[in-house]
Design an enzyme around this catalytic site. Structure first.
Site, short mmCIF file in Angstrom:
data_model
loop_
_atom_site.label_atom_id
_atom_site.label_comp_id
_atom_site.label_asym_id
_atom_site.label_seq_id
_atom_site.Cartn_x
_atom_site.Cartn_y
_atom_site.Cartn_z
N SER A 168 0.82 -1.21 0.00
CA SER A 168 0.00 0.00 0.00
C SER A 168 0.86 1.26 0.00
CB SER A 168 -0.91 -0.01 1.24
OG SER A 168 -1.67 1.16 1.36
N SER A 219 -5.81 13.43 -2.42
CA SER A 219 -6.73 14.55 -2.31
C SER A 219 -6.21 15.71 -1.48
CB SER A 219 -8.05 14.07 -1.72
OG SER A 219 -7.87 13.57 -0.40
N HIS A 247 -10.86 10.82 -6.89
CA HIS A 247 -10.68 12.25 -7.17
C HIS A 247 -10.35 12.50 -8.63
CE1 HIS A 247 -10.98 13.57 -3.00
NE2 HIS A 247 -10.35 12.45 -2.70
N LYS A 278 -18.35 12.86 -6.17
CA LYS A 278 -17.48 14.02 -6.37
C LYS A 278 -17.76 14.61 -7.75
CE LYS A 278 -14.07 12.78 -2.90
NZ LYS A 278 -14.85 11.74 -2.21
N THR A 307 -26.20 -4.25 3.17
CA THR A 307 -26.49 -2.82 3.14
C THR A 307 -27.59 -2.54 2.12
OG1 THR A 307 -24.21 -2.28 3.71
CG2 THR A 307 -25.52 -0.53 2.73
N THR A 308 -28.55 -1.70 2.49
CA THR A 308 -29.60 -1.30 1.57
C THR A 308 -28.99 -0.66 0.33
OG1 THR A 308 -31.18 -0.98 3.36
CG2 THR A 308 -31.62 0.19 1.31
N THR A 393 -6.57 13.95 9.16
CA THR A 393 -6.70 13.96 7.70
C THR A 393 -5.36 14.26 7.04
OG1 THR A 393 -8.97 14.75 7.99
CG2 THR A 393 -8.01 14.93 5.80
#
Length: 439
Positions: A168, A219, A247, A278, A307-308, A393
């Site tokens: 990663s 980002s 992005h 986005k 999940t719905t 962040t």
């Protein structure tokens, strides 16, 4: 071999132990526990570090973006938004809004449940076909958000590949980090965009299965990955590639398929992940890949199965946005022109802009309290909304304002932004770019 089921990947809960007998002392102690104190202490820590986040109460108005209404404590006020991820203003595009309204009138507001239980709405099937064609892949799978698509997909494919090593980039998003953590795989982190370090890790890994995970545009700094070079390097070492284009989709490439398309590397990417929230202006995340990969994630990912689904109207709006941006380059060209204008204006003003070749304009403040104060002054004094970006962040000491010009920002608004930032930097005594003349 053990047959895996969707619940195979869910953590099992221990059986409840027999309840011990409680005497009066235990009851008194339990009643005296102040659980709120735990949360108060946690919040106090954020306040001490100037990292407590305040969300502005903002009302978007279709047809007026980037102008909006700020519901301030002393009443409603008009503002200009400079930090939206609706990069091209597609959230208010007539084709997108019309598709949303028409489909909602025809099918209703909600999806009715998970796709596993309630079936898949036809607009969602059409959206997945549109996304697969956009990325020249066999199939696509839509999730409720870009965060979920990363978290669910990475955790699932990692568990499906025995002895897998996930490699990663050090700058990857939290959703990728969480997906890797939940996969249970061994991981190795390569220095950001460092091909030599990546090759060293891949060489040392030998013949074991490997997945290289990275983003096309990061980002916070706005820098771009060498997508083609990373993919070719991964292939030489027998590794899969997983590319986060959230992005970049809608923004780069001849049809808006992202940086991979712009670098003629789409066929080198095994799994591409993107967002509809986005540049496409709606909501939802997705992956596109070989049919076997898509089917395996569809069949095993708890974050998808339980999940719905996206509402049909949302899917129809997203498909309309994708179709429009596949054909139209007007929005992309207009945005690039305004991005260049903003960067030039802020650079002339001596503001510390992080240089890059993308649509993201980061302005360094380097202090969480000052970053918050700058954002507050921009909003309260100048009617300009830019959310402060603090740790976690971004790393501590790199706090910033993150500006995202759109094709709908006017030259007059750009000049007003530059003037406001100069006033704020002067009023707060913030550091300017090296070599900048005194204000």
């Amino acid at each position: 071999m053990e047959e895996l089921s969707p619940t195979h990947f869910l953590p099992s809960l221990p059986l409840a132990a027999p309840k011990p007998r409680r005497d009066a002392t235990c009851e008194t102690q339990a009643a005296a526990t102040d659980y709120r104190a735990y949360f108060t202490r946690a919040l106090d820590g954020l306040h001490r570090e100037n990292r407590y986040r305040v969300f502005a109460d903002i009302e978007r108005e279709a047809g007026r973006f980037p102008e909006a209404i700020w519901h301030a404590p002393d009443g409603a006020r008009p503002i200009t938004v400079w930090c939206s991820n609706d990069y091209l203003g597609m959230g208010q595009h007539p084709a997108v809004v019309d598709a949303l309204i028409a489909t909602a009138r025809r099918t209703g507001a909600g999806a009715g449940g998970t796709r596993n239980i309630s079936g898949t709405s036809h607009p969602l099937v059409a959206l997945e076909r549109e996304l697969a064609e956009l990325h020249d892949k066999d199939a696509a799978l839509v999730f409720t958000s870009g965060y979920v698509s990363n978290q669910a997909t990475i955790s699932t494919i990692g568990r499906l590949i025995p002895d897998c090593l996930i490699v990663s980039d050090a700058g990857n998003h939290n959703s990728i980090i969480e997906g890797i953590r939940q996969s249970g795989c061994d991981k190795a982190i390569f220095r950001h965009n460092d091909l030599a370090h990546l090759e060293e890790i891949l060489h040392e890994a030998g013949n074991r299965p490997k997945i290289v995970i990275f983003e096309s545009i990061y980002s916070m700094d706005g820098d771009t990955a060498p997508v083609a070079a990373i993919c070719r390097l991964a292939r030489r070492h027998g590794a899969m590639t997983y590319l986060d284009e959230v992005h970049a989709v809608g923004m780069y490439g001849a049809r808006g398929a992202g940086v991979a398309e712009a670098q003629a590397a789409s066929d080198l990417v095994d799994i591409v992940e993107g967002t509809l929230a986005k540049a496409y202006g709606v909501i939802g995340g997705y992956i596109a890949a070989d049919l076997s990969i898509i089917d395996a994630v569809r069949s095993y990912a708890p974050g998808f199965i339980f999940t719905t689904a996206l509402p049909p109207a949302t899917a129809a709006a997203a498909a309309a946005s994708v179709r429009h941006l596949r054909r139209s380059n007007r929005e992309r060209l207009a945005q690039r022109r305004q991005v260049a204008t903003v960067k030039a204006a802020l650079t002339r003003a001596g503001l510390p802009v992080i240089p890059n070749d993308t649509h993201i304009v980061p302005v360094l403040v380097r202090d969480p309290g000052a970053c918050r104060d700058a954002a507050d002054r921009l909003l309260g004094t100048h009617g300009i909304y830019i959310q402060p970006i603090n740790y976690p962040t971004v790393p501590r000491g790199t706090e910033r304002l993150r500006i995202t010009p759109t094709p709908l920002h006017t030259d007059t608004q750009i000049q007003a932004l530059a003037d406001a930032l100069v006033e704020v930097w002067t009023a707060l005594g913030l550091p300017r770019a090296p070599g900048a003349a005194a204000l």
